[in-house]
Every structure is written in C-alpha cells, then in structure tokens.
Design a protein around this motif. Structure first.
Motif, PDB file in Angstrom:
ATOM      1  N   THR A  79       0.766  -1.092  -0.138  1.00 50.35           N
ATOM      2  CA  THR A  79      -0.324   0.019  -0.019  1.00 50.35           C
ATOM      3  C   THR A  79       1.160   1.279   0.073  1.00 50.35           C
ATOM      4  O   THR A  79       2.103   0.769   0.133  1.00 50.35           O
ATOM      5  N   LEU A  80       0.088   2.387  -0.434  1.00 56.07           N
ATOM      6  CA  LEU A  80       1.140   3.325  -0.068  1.00 56.07           C
ATOM      7  C   LEU A  80       2.175   3.548   1.275  1.00 56.07           C
ATOM      8  O   LEU A  80       2.734   4.211   1.177  1.00 56.07           O
ATOM      9  N   ALA A  81       1.273   3.404   1.977  1.00 53.24           N
ATOM     10  CA  ALA A  81       1.688   3.433   3.711  1.00 53.24           C
ATOM     11  C   ALA A  81       2.714   2.844   3.771  1.00 53.24           C
ATOM     12  O   ALA A  81       3.961   3.057   5.047  1.00 53.24           O
ATOM     13  N   GLN A  82       2.476   1.978   3.196  1.00 53.96           N
ATOM     14  CA  GLN A  82       3.996   0.882   3.626  1.00 53.96           C
ATOM     15  C   GLN A  82       4.829   1.216   3.292  1.00 53.96           C
ATOM     16  O   GLN A  82       6.103   0.047   3.813  1.00 53.96           O
ATOM     17  N   ILE A  83       4.882   1.906   1.558  1.00 50.08           N
ATOM     18  CA  ILE A  83       6.397   2.792   0.910  1.00 50.08           C
ATOM     19  C   ILE A  83       6.950   3.120   1.590  1.00 50.08           C
ATOM     20  O   ILE A  83       7.581   3.248   1.905  1.00 50.08           O
ATOM     21  N   THR A  84       5.823   4.230   2.613  1.00 50.12           N
ATOM     22  CA  THR A  84       6.539   5.760   3.090  1.00 50.12           C
ATOM     23  C   THR A  84       6.652   5.190   4.271  1.00 50.12           C
ATOM     24  O   THR A  84       7.959   5.153   4.898  1.00 50.12           O
ATOM     25  N   GLU A  85       6.289   4.062   5.122  1.00 49.79           N
ATOM     26  CA  GLU A  85       7.461   3.156   6.303  1.00 49.79           C
ATOM     27  C   GLU A  85       8.166   2.551   5.741  1.00 49.79           C
ATOM     28  O   GLU A  85       9.315   2.892   7.391  1.00 49.79           O
ATOM     29  N   VAL A  86       8.470   1.556   4.818  1.00 50.12           N
ATOM     30  CA  VAL A  86       9.950   1.174   4.680  1.00 50.12           C
ATOM     31  C   VAL A  86      11.057   2.120   4.174  1.00 50.12           C
ATOM     32  O   VAL A  86      12.060   2.466   4.462  1.00 50.12           O
ATOM     33  N   GLN A  87      10.574   2.915   3.595  1.00 50.82           N
ATOM     34  CA  GLN A  87      11.097   4.760   3.310  1.00 50.82           C
ATOM     35  C   GLN A  87      11.735   5.082   4.646  1.00 50.82           C
ATOM     36  O   GLN A  87      12.944   5.238   4.585  1.00 50.82           O
ATOM     37  N   ASP A  88      10.613   5.146   5.285  1.00 49.63           N
ATOM     38  CA  ASP A  88      11.234   5.307   6.889  1.00 49.63           C
ATOM     39  C   ASP A  88      12.393   5.007   7.672  1.00 49.63           C
ATOM     40  O   ASP A  88      13.053   4.999   8.183  1.00 49.63           O
ATOM     41  N   ALA A  89      12.116   3.475   7.296  1.00 56.27           N
ATOM     42  CA  ALA A  89      13.406   3.280   8.060  1.00 56.27           C
ATOM     43  C   ALA A  89      13.891   2.290   7.343  1.00 56.27           C
ATOM     44  O   ALA A  89      15.214   3.071   7.907  1.00 56.27           O
ATOM     45  N   ALA A  90      14.261   2.766   6.007  1.00 49.94           N
ATOM     46  CA  ALA A  90      15.682   2.790   5.414  1.00 49.94           C
ATOM     47  C   ALA A  90      16.975   4.103   6.104  1.00 49.94           C
ATOM     48  O   ALA A  90      17.424   4.244   6.324  1.00 49.94           O
ATOM     49  N   LEU A  91      15.991   4.683   5.631  1.00 43.46           N
ATOM     50  CA  LEU A  91      16.108   6.622   6.250  1.00 43.46           C
ATOM     51  C   LEU A  91      16.987   6.674   7.937  1.00 43.46           C
ATOM     52  O   LEU A  91      18.437   6.735   8.257  1.00 43.46           O
ATOM     53  N   ARG A  92      15.829   6.136   8.640  1.00 42.53           N
ATOM     54  CA  ARG A  92      16.787   6.008   9.993  1.00 42.53           C
ATOM     55  C   ARG A  92      17.848   5.221  10.153  1.00 42.53           C
ATOM     56  O   ARG A  92      18.527   5.085  10.982  1.00 42.53           O
ATOM     57  N   GLN A  93      17.720   3.649   9.421  1.00 43.78           N
ATOM     58  CA  GLN A  93      18.766   2.591   9.018  1.00 43.78           C
ATOM     59  C   GLN A  93      20.435   2.969   9.412  1.00 43.78           C
ATOM     60  O   GLN A  93      21.258   2.839   9.509  1.00 43.78           O
ATOM     61  N   VAL A  94      19.981   3.688   8.134  1.00 40.53           N
ATOM     62  CA  VAL A  94      20.888   4.264   7.230  1.00 40.53           C
ATOM     63  C   VAL A  94      21.790   5.576   8.209  1.00 40.53           C
ATOM     64  O   VAL A  94      23.457   5.609   8.125  1.00 40.53           O
ATOM     65  N   THR A  95      20.722   6.118   8.197  1.00 42.86           N
ATOM     66  CA  THR A  95      21.549   7.855   9.112  1.00 42.86           C
ATOM     67  C   THR A  95      21.117   7.927  10.462  1.00 42.86           C
ATOM     68  O   THR A  95      20.361   8.747  10.532  1.00 42.86           O
ATOM     69  N   ALA A  96      21.768   6.549  11.076  1.00 45.66           N
ATOM     70  CA  ALA A  96      21.249   7.161  12.593  1.00 45.66           C
ATOM     71  C   ALA A  96      21.354   7.839  12.703  1.00 45.66           C
ATOM     72  O   ALA A  96      22.100   8.638  12.940  1.00 45.66           O
ATOM     73  N   ASP A  97      20.346   8.436  13.950  1.00 42.49           N
ATOM     74  CA  ASP A  97      20.830   9.426  15.079  1.00 42.49           C
ATOM     75  C   ASP A  97      21.755   9.116  15.467  1.00 42.49           C
ATOM     76  O   ASP A  97      21.744   8.236  16.472  1.00 42.49           O
ATOM     77  N   GLY A  98      22.908  10.715  15.544  1.00 45.47           N
ATOM     78  CA  GLY A  98      23.755  10.472  16.276  1.00 45.47           C
ATOM     79  C   GLY A  98      25.427   9.444  15.615  1.00 45.47           C
ATOM     80  O   GLY A  98      26.739   9.933  16.398  1.00 45.47           O
ATOM     81  N   ASP A  99      24.591   9.228  14.677  1.00 47.88           N
ATOM     82  CA  ASP A  99      25.568   8.149  13.745  1.00 47.88           C
ATOM     83  C   ASP A  99      27.181   8.929  12.727  1.00 47.88           C
ATOM     84  O   ASP A  99      25.742   9.745  12.243  1.00 47.88           O
ATOM     85  N   THR A 100      27.998  10.003  13.610  1.00 48.63           N
ATOM     86  CA  THR A 100      28.603  10.473  13.084  1.00 48.63           C
ATOM     87  C   THR A 100      29.074   9.436  11.520  1.00 48.63           C
ATOM     88  O   THR A 100      30.331  11.176  10.439  1.00 48.63           O
ATOM     89  N   THR A 101      29.010   9.058  10.941  1.00 48.74           N
ATOM     90  CA  THR A 101      29.613   8.085   9.388  1.00 48.74           C
ATOM     91  C   THR A 101      28.429   9.052   8.879  1.00 48.74           C
ATOM     92  O   THR A 101      27.777   8.686   8.518  1.00 48.74           O
ATOM     93  N   ALA A 102      28.869   9.035   7.134  1.00 52.54           N
ATOM     94  CA  ALA A 102      27.846  10.143   5.921  1.00 52.54           C
ATOM     95  C   ALA A 102      28.301   9.147   4.888  1.00 52.54           C
ATOM     96  O   ALA A 102      28.859   8.868   4.416  1.00 52.54           O
ATOM     97  N   TYR A 103      27.019   8.015   5.164  1.00 52.76           N
ATOM     98  CA  TYR A 103      26.797   7.186   4.240  1.00 52.76           C
ATOM     99  C   TYR A 103      25.685   7.760   3.215  1.00 52.76           C
ATOM    100  O   TYR A 103      24.579   8.587   3.405  1.00 52.76           O
ATOM    101  N   ARG A 104      25.706   7.709   1.987  1.00 55.85           N
ATOM    102  CA  ARG A 104      24.906   8.029   0.509  1.00 55.85           C
ATOM    103  C   ARG A 104      24.215   7.171   0.950  1.00 55.85           C
ATOM    104  O   ARG A 104      23.813   6.298   0.784  1.00 55.85           O
ATOM    105  N   VAL A 105      22.938   7.473   0.458  1.00 59.97           N
ATOM    106  CA  VAL A 105      21.443   7.169   0.330  1.00 59.97           C
ATOM    107  C   VAL A 105      20.165   7.509  -0.327  1.00 59.97           C
ATOM    108  O   VAL A 105      19.934   8.742  -0.132  1.00 59.97           O
TER     109      VAL A 105
END
Length: 606
Positions: A526-552
C-alpha cells in the motif's frame, strides 16, 4: 513548433526578452530581439490582417504528426482514415485500392483491427518486378495481443495452410523477414537483442527498407536493425505472383489476426533513405524545429503553421533585415544532434501593429496590473504574443474588474482569455500521494532509450497518467510496453484511467491521443507501507548520533515491485532492513542520478 511551456506556473514571471544569435541580415550594431513567448505553434483562432490568412481551428500534436509528402516511388498509400465502408482507398494515384474484410471500427485514429477477422486484402502481385521496397506505417498494438501474428504479409499461402514465400513484419519479437518458402528459410532483419518487442498501447512508426542485399528496420525513424545478407528480392517471392497480400493477417492459417490500429500504410518501389525515413516517421516535426531556429536566429516575433500557405514567420514592424532572405543558423542541429539537409522556406511578413518594444510594454503593463508587487492576490497569468492573430494574449483568472482597464487601454492589440492550464483538481490526488508517485519512483521512459519526439511525448503522457491517477510507478516492460502499478489498496478503476485536464508536454504540445498502458496493483505494497519502508531505511542508514556519512536514496521500483535502497553503507548496516522487510527491499550500490533504467526483471503482478 516547440517551445518550453511555462504557463502552468501559479504566477508568471515578468516577461523578459531574449537575444538570439546575431542576425547577419540586420544592420550593423543592431541586436534583434524577440519576446520570450513568441515562438509558439498554437491553435489557429484568427487571422493576421496583413497576410489575409484564413486559419482553421486545430491543436499542435506530435503523437500523430502530419506526415511528410514523399511521393517518389510511392506504389500504394492507405491513409485508413475512412469513416465507413469496405474500401481502403489508395491515395497514391495507382488505383491499388484494398478490400476491408471482417468487423471494422473506424471510430478513432486509423483503422481498428479486432483480432478475430479484420484485415485488408491488398491487390494481388503487389511486389511483382520489385528489386527494392519500403513498407511504412503507423501501428498501435493492443496490450492484449498474443502471438504469433503478422502486422502485414505479402506473399502466398500453401494448401497446407502455411506461408509459401512472403515478406512480413511483426512486433513480437520485432523483426522483418523475407523467404521464398516457409519460416525455415526466412532471411531476418532484427535487432541484436532478438527478444526486443515493439511497445504496446502506444503509437509506433514502423519502416522496413530493402535494396540490394541490405534490409533495414526502423522504429519511429530510428534504425533498430540492419542485415546485409538479404539475397531475396521482393519481386522474387512467388516469381512475382502473390495472392495472399494482407494487412493485419498472417499467411499462416494457425496464426492470430492482428489486434490494434493502423494508419497511413505505404509501400514504395524503392528503399527510402535514412533521412527520408525519418521525415516520413516524424512528419513535419523536424521542419518545425528548424522553423523555430530560423525565426529565433533572424529575430522574428513568432512562427506558426497556416493550413493554406504553410509555415509563416512574423517579424517586428520596425525590422530592417531582409525577410525574404532568412539566414540559417550555422552549425545548428536538432535535439538529437542531426543537421538538416535543407531548411524550410516560410512565408514571411511584418506585424502591422508591433515592434518588440511595444509588445514588451504591453506585457509589462499586464503583469503590473494582474500581479502587482506586494499584492497577495494570487491570480494566474500567462502572457505571450500570438503571431496568428497579431495580438498580445493574456490568459488569466483575474476578474474583469482587474482586466477591463487593460482591455480598454490596449483595444485592438490585447486579447484577454480565461486561464486554461489549471492544475488537476486537488481532490484527484492528495499531495502525499503525488509525492510518492513522482519522487520515490523513477520517471517513465523506454528501456531502449529511443530518442525521438513521438516516443518522448508518449512516455511523458504515461507518467502524467500515473501521477494524476495516484499510481506508484510507471515503467516499460520489454514484452508488453508501458505498465502502471497502483497500491494494493487502490480503490479507483485501473481499467479506466482519468486523463489530466489541460495537460500539455513540456513544450506545450497537446496530445491527439493517449497511450493505453497495462495496469496492475502491487502484490506487496500500500502507499502507507512504502512510506514506512522508506522511513525505516533512512533511519537505519542515517541513524541519529552516527557520524558516518553514508549516502542513501530510496525509491519504489515498479518493475521489480520492491523498495530500492541505493546506498554505500556496508551490509552490516543494511542487513537489518532485509530481515525486517523480506521480499520488499532491494539494496543496491549508490549511483549518480540517471534516467529510469529498469533492472530487466519483470514483476509478477498477478
């Protein structure tokens, strides 16, 4: 005639004037200019008094351009524009009328073939005596078309129901072949990728030329395949006797009839050159690009098409150059890098009413009146010079209390019209839905990167249909053509997509018809599920407090029905995403932004 269409903005910027390249015909020291909105091929709605031009109503289109009139060697031409009857009239002058068989639908572009019994019988022996040939036509293949089928076949059928010598083309896989027997001895002209299919649900222009040992197959005027091993001349098929010359029917009894539409079917007794092929395939589109270049380079106000006299270029009333000797811009090429073999010879005239400065004064006055600085009222406005009417036109939704003073001040020079390019109704697609449809997925486009105006316009239309109807993505499937994917919980009618009202291409082109893509719902999202996966991916790769600058970058890919996470993060970071969303996420390496490039796998959308 093509120009960037900026009329869709909520508020138009003050009109600027732009200076083209120096005009060799203008006096030394002068710098001719034109209004930014001047070069616009628009609907014909009036007449230029100085030329006494009778203009007919119409709209610009590149989906079905008026085709070039190349008549040398023309053996037959079926425009297939009849409205009734059983005769496909030959307009070549050679009296090769065809007979229409089966149920026929003339209500639309070209002739409709029902896939059951519709076909055109071409007169016998159409290839007799030919050492060279060109077969050229527009075709729209129904997405439901199965295979095998012939788009056309000229030849014979044996008593066993099999082809017995023929020339034919098909779209699946896209190829042309000639033989003096059956399929075992076919000499094929086909793309290197032998699985390549002619896209369905949109108009395509097919051309096959053969001369000597060379056969060339074109799609929309662009060469797709070439063979230098064709040893059978068209006239050798059946020894010149061919009694099964068909359009829309195979020469094999067990094959399928064609399902779709065709128009402007031509046969020449020679091989058209590459430039002729492109001219026929793209109609006058290339000439209109050249006309625009001529107008701009020579400092004209506008260029347009008059149905009685052809292309017309209008100059300012104070123009001092020689309007009868227009200079071609040196080293000019079209958007595909092709230099013209010759240039159009338009009718030219000077505006009875306007210099450039006078047009600019009116435009500035309109802007100041409708959109004054500091005024919070957001009236829509599009201002341009219309060469066909020799008037400045202001399209706006401002009330008459605002526009009446302008109409009075510039009577006979300014036309006030309703603003006609409003955005689609807000209720059609909520803002969040439009964001997912246009940002998370890549733009629709042909997988084979065919670069021609007709295909480009149709893919823009596919994307517009997807956006307007709140789809997740649009893409090209190599087997069936354009596909639009909707959320699994979509409640609209996917079989009856609404067309965005007032839509034009980026150049202001109004389509004559729209593609008919295959539609499906996502099995996973569903549209909501895509948004959920997108948010989870951004949180996982660019976690708060993580100073490693990964591109995503995160996007939904309709062809694979997966959310694609492009990143340079290591697997230790991305593996939790794959575990949390099995069969929903695909991790790929970061790439620089490019046009849509599907990974080649077809989604199972059943």
């Amino acid at each position: 005639m093509r120009r960037k269409n900026t009329a869709g903005a909520a508020s138009a910027a003050a009109p600027a004037t732009t200076a083209p390249r120096p005009n060799p015909a203008a006096p030394a020291g002068s710098r001719p200019r034109r209004t930014d909105a001047g070069l616009r091929r628009r609907a014909s709605v009036g007449a230029v008094a100085a030329l006494t031009l009778a203009l007919a109503a119409g709209a610009m289109t590149t989906a079905a351009p008026a085709q070039a009139e190349i008549t040398s060697g023309l053996l037959l031409r079926y425009k297939l524009d009849e409205t009734s009857g059983t005769v496909a009239h030959d307009s070549s002058g050679n009296n090769h009328d065809g007979t229409v068989n089966g149920a026929v639908d003339w209500d639309g572009e070209g002739m409709a073939f029902n896939g059951s019994n519709t076909y055109v019988k071409v007169p016998n022996n159409i290839m007799a005596g030919l050492s060279a040939i060109t077969v050229d036509f527009d075709v729209w293949i129904d997405p439901a078309m199965a295979k095998p089928y012939f788009l056309y076949g000229f030849g014979n059928t044996g008593g066993d129901g099999k082809g017995n010598g023929y020339l034919f083309s098909t779209g699946n896989a896209f190829r042309t072949a000639i033989t003096t027997a059956d399929w075992h001895t076919e000499q094929n002209t086909r793309p290197t990728d032998t699985s390549y299919q002619l896209a369905r649900g949109m108009w395509k222009h097919v051309t096959y030329t053969q001369a000597g040992n060379t056969g060339i197959l074109y799609e929309n005027g662009v060469e797709k395949a070439r063979s230098t091993n064709v040893s059978i001349a068209p006239g050798a098929v059946g020894g010149g006797t061919t009694t099964a010359d068909y359009i829309g029917r195979s020469l094999y009894a067990n094959d399928l009839y064609f399902k779709g539409r065709m128009r402007d079917f031509r046969v020449y007794n020679r091989a058209l050159s590459a430039s002729e092929t492109r001219a026929v395939a793209t109609g006058t589109e290339g000439q209109w690009e050249q006309l625009q270049a001529l107008a701009s380079y020579n400092g004209a106000l506008a260029a347009f098409d008059d149905p009685n006299v052809g292309p017309v270029v209008i100059f300012p009333s104070d123009y001092t150059g020689d309007i009868d000797d227009l200079q071609a811009p040196p080293e000019w090429t079209d958007e595909f890098g092709q230099a013209p073999d010759s240039w159009p010879q338009p009718t030219t005239a000077k505006s009875p009413l306007f210099t450039v400065a006078q047009i600019t004064d009116i435009q500035n006055a309109v802007n100041a009146q409708v959109q004054p600085p500091g005024d919070d009222t957001a009236y829509q406005l599009n201002v341009f010079y219309d060469g066909e009417r020799d008037r400045v036109v202001a399209q706006t939704n401002a009330p008459t209390s605002v526009t009446d003073p302008l109409a009075t001040q510039y009577a006979g020079k300014l036309v006030i019209e309703a603003y006609t390019l409003d955005s689609p109704p807000p209720a059609r697609c909520a803002a969040a839905e439009r964001t997912v449809g246009t940002v998370l997925s890549t733009a629709a486009g042909p997988a084979d990167d065919v670069a021609d105006p007709a295909t480009k316009l149709q893919w823009q239309q596919v994307q517009a249909l997807a956006d307007y109807n709140c789809a997740l993505a649009a893409f090209n499937d190599p087997n069936i053509g354009p596909v639009i994917v909707f959320p699994s919980d979509y409640t609209g009618d996917t079989d009856d997509l609404a067309k965005p009202p007032g839509w034009t291409s980026e150049y202001g082109e109004v389509p004559a018809d729209w593609p008919t893509p295959t539609t499906a719902k996502s099995p996973h999202f569903t549209l909501a599920q895509i948004t959920e996966v997108q948010d989870a991916a951004l949180r996982q790769v660019t976690a708060d407090g993580d100073t490693t600058a990964y591109r995503v970058a995160v996007r939904y890919d309709g062809m694979s029905d997966r959310v694609v996470v492009e990143t340079d993060a290591p697997s230790s970071v991305t593996d939790p995403l794959l575990a949390a969303y099995p069969d929903q996420v695909k991790i790929t390496a970061v790439t620089d932004p490019t046009p849509a490039d599907p990974d080649g796998s077809s989604a199972d959308l059943t």
